[in-house]
Design a protein around this motif. Structure first.
Motif, PDB file in Angstrom:
ATOM      1  N   GLY A  51       0.740  -1.707   0.363  1.00 18.15           N
ATOM      2  CA  GLY A  51       0.254   0.073   0.052  1.00 18.15           C
ATOM      3  C   GLY A  51       0.697   0.873  -0.241  1.00 18.15           C
ATOM      4  O   GLY A  51       2.184   1.432  -0.465  1.00 18.15           O
ATOM      5  N   PRO A  52       0.213   2.266   0.369  1.00 19.89           N
ATOM      6  CA  PRO A  52       1.291   3.579   0.201  1.00 19.89           C
ATOM      7  C   PRO A  52       2.223   3.555   0.993  1.00 19.89           C
ATOM      8  O   PRO A  52       3.217   4.558   1.242  1.00 19.89           O
ATOM      9  CB  PRO A  52      -0.417   4.362   0.814  1.00 19.89           C
ATOM     10  N   VAL A  53       2.198   2.781   2.414  1.00 18.95           N
ATOM     11  CA  VAL A  53       3.474   3.302   3.298  1.00 18.95           C
ATOM     12  C   VAL A  53       4.489   2.446   2.505  1.00 18.95           C
ATOM     13  O   VAL A  53       5.432   3.122   2.692  1.00 18.95           O
ATOM     14  CB  VAL A  53       3.337   2.229   4.918  1.00 18.95           C
ATOM     15  N   ASP A  54       3.994   1.205   0.966  1.00 24.12           N
ATOM     16  CA  ASP A  54       5.834   0.720   0.833  1.00 24.12           C
ATOM     17  C   ASP A  54       5.566   1.973  -0.054  1.00 24.12           C
ATOM     18  O   ASP A  54       6.697   1.554  -0.593  1.00 24.12           O
ATOM     19  CB  ASP A  54       4.951  -0.758  -0.321  1.00 24.12           C
ATOM     20  N   LYS A  55       5.121   2.985  -0.615  1.00 20.17           N
ATOM     21  CA  LYS A  55       4.989   3.577  -1.988  1.00 20.17           C
ATOM     22  C   LYS A  55       6.244   4.009  -1.285  1.00 20.17           C
ATOM     23  O   LYS A  55       6.949   5.266  -2.111  1.00 20.17           O
ATOM     24  CB  LYS A  55       4.084   3.960  -2.299  1.00 20.17           C
ATOM     25  N   ALA A  56       5.891   4.936   0.047  1.00 23.00           N
ATOM     26  CA  ALA A  56       6.605   5.850   0.413  1.00 23.00           C
ATOM     27  C   ALA A  56       7.796   5.311   1.063  1.00 23.00           C
ATOM     28  O   ALA A  56       8.561   6.208   0.173  1.00 23.00           O
ATOM     29  CB  ALA A  56       5.716   6.601   1.723  1.00 23.00           C
ATOM     30  N   LEU A  57       8.305   4.420   1.295  1.00 25.89           N
ATOM     31  CA  LEU A  57       9.327   3.704   1.935  1.00 25.89           C
ATOM     32  C   LEU A  57      10.078   3.716   0.235  1.00 25.89           C
ATOM     33  O   LEU A  57      11.179   3.410   0.670  1.00 25.89           O
ATOM     34  CB  LEU A  57       9.806   2.540   2.855  1.00 25.89           C
ATOM     35  N   VAL A  97      14.817   4.973  -3.176  1.00 29.55           N
ATOM     36  CA  VAL A  97      15.046   5.677  -4.369  1.00 29.55           C
ATOM     37  C   VAL A  97      16.203   6.883  -3.936  1.00 29.55           C
ATOM     38  O   VAL A  97      17.250   7.423  -4.890  1.00 29.55           O
ATOM     39  CB  VAL A  97      14.108   5.879  -5.616  1.00 29.55           C
ATOM     40  N   GLY A  98      15.588   7.753  -2.768  1.00 28.47           N
ATOM     41  CA  GLY A  98      15.890   9.658  -3.044  1.00 28.47           C
ATOM     42  C   GLY A  98      17.169   9.044  -2.777  1.00 28.47           C
ATOM     43  O   GLY A  98      18.474  10.122  -3.159  1.00 28.47           O
ATOM     44  N   LEU A  99      17.636   8.202  -0.991  1.00 27.58           N
ATOM     45  CA  LEU A  99      18.801   8.013  -0.535  1.00 27.58           C
ATOM     46  C   LEU A  99      19.909   7.830  -1.472  1.00 27.58           C
ATOM     47  O   LEU A  99      20.827   7.899  -1.230  1.00 27.58           O
ATOM     48  CB  LEU A  99      18.293   7.408   1.233  1.00 27.58           C
ATOM     49  N   GLY A 118      20.047   8.086  -4.663  1.00 25.21           N
ATOM     50  CA  GLY A 118      20.226   9.109  -5.641  1.00 25.21           C
ATOM     51  C   GLY A 118      21.317  10.449  -5.385  1.00 25.21           C
ATOM     52  O   GLY A 118      21.937  10.660  -5.993  1.00 25.21           O
ATOM     53  N   ILE A 119      20.976  10.266  -3.837  1.00 23.00           N
ATOM     54  CA  ILE A 119      22.107  11.758  -2.912  1.00 23.00           C
ATOM     55  C   ILE A 119      23.038  10.881  -3.070  1.00 23.00           C
ATOM     56  O   ILE A 119      23.498  11.560  -3.015  1.00 23.00           O
ATOM     57  CB  ILE A 119      20.858  11.971  -2.301  1.00 23.00           C
ATOM     58  N   GLY A 120      23.596   9.361  -2.206  1.00 28.91           N
ATOM     59  CA  GLY A 120      24.360   8.522  -2.452  1.00 28.91           C
ATOM     60  C   GLY A 120      25.437   8.914  -3.351  1.00 28.91           C
ATOM     61  O   GLY A 120      26.933   9.179  -3.673  1.00 28.91           O
ATOM     62  N   LEU A 121      24.467   8.677  -4.685  1.00 28.53           N
ATOM     63  CA  LEU A 121      25.311   8.432  -6.273  1.00 28.53           C
ATOM     64  C   LEU A 121      25.693  10.176  -6.314  1.00 28.53           C
ATOM     65  O   LEU A 121      27.515  10.101  -7.091  1.00 28.53           O
ATOM     66  CB  LEU A 121      24.844   8.057  -7.335  1.00 28.53           C
ATOM     67  N   VAL A 122      25.372  10.548  -6.318  1.00 30.51           N
ATOM     68  CA  VAL A 122      25.571  12.265  -6.487  1.00 30.51           C
ATOM     69  C   VAL A 122      27.072  12.376  -5.504  1.00 30.51           C
ATOM     70  O   VAL A 122      27.756  13.203  -5.944  1.00 30.51           O
ATOM     71  CB  VAL A 122      24.278  13.376  -6.386  1.00 30.51           C
ATOM     72  N   SER A 123      26.262  12.611  -4.829  1.00 36.95           N
ATOM     73  CA  SER A 123      27.977  12.676  -3.562  1.00 36.95           C
ATOM     74  C   SER A 123      29.201  12.315  -3.988  1.00 36.95           C
ATOM     75  O   SER A 123      30.057  12.410  -3.719  1.00 36.95           O
ATOM     76  CB  SER A 123      27.305  12.276  -1.585  1.00 36.95           C
TER      77      SER A 123
END
Length: 62
Positions: free
Chosen positions: A27-33, A38-40, A42-47
């Motif tokens: 459900g929505p909790v899984d989508k948020a997690l 994915v965001g973290l 992406g931030i790690g790759l950019v770093s």
């Protein structure tokens, strides 16, 4: 041996053929997690790219 009620319900939810990957069937909790993960990543790759760039091209000393 019978399955507990909650386990049988979860098995039906996760084994349903509804074209969703298993990591989004919660459900929505899984989508948020998943979005946060994915965001973290992406931030790690950019770093990492930034770190490699700054180590490869050192500042010129005046």
């Amino acid at each position: 041996m019978a399955l507990p009620e909650g386990l049988a319900k979860n098995m039906k939810t996760f084994q349903a053929a509804n074209d969703l990957p298993v990591f989004l069937k919660g459900g929505p909790v899984d989508k948020a997690l998943f979005g946060i993960t994915v965001g973290l990543c992406g931030i790690g790759l950019v770093s990492i790219v930034h770190m490699i760039y700054t180590m490869g091209f050192a500042k010129k000393k005046a």
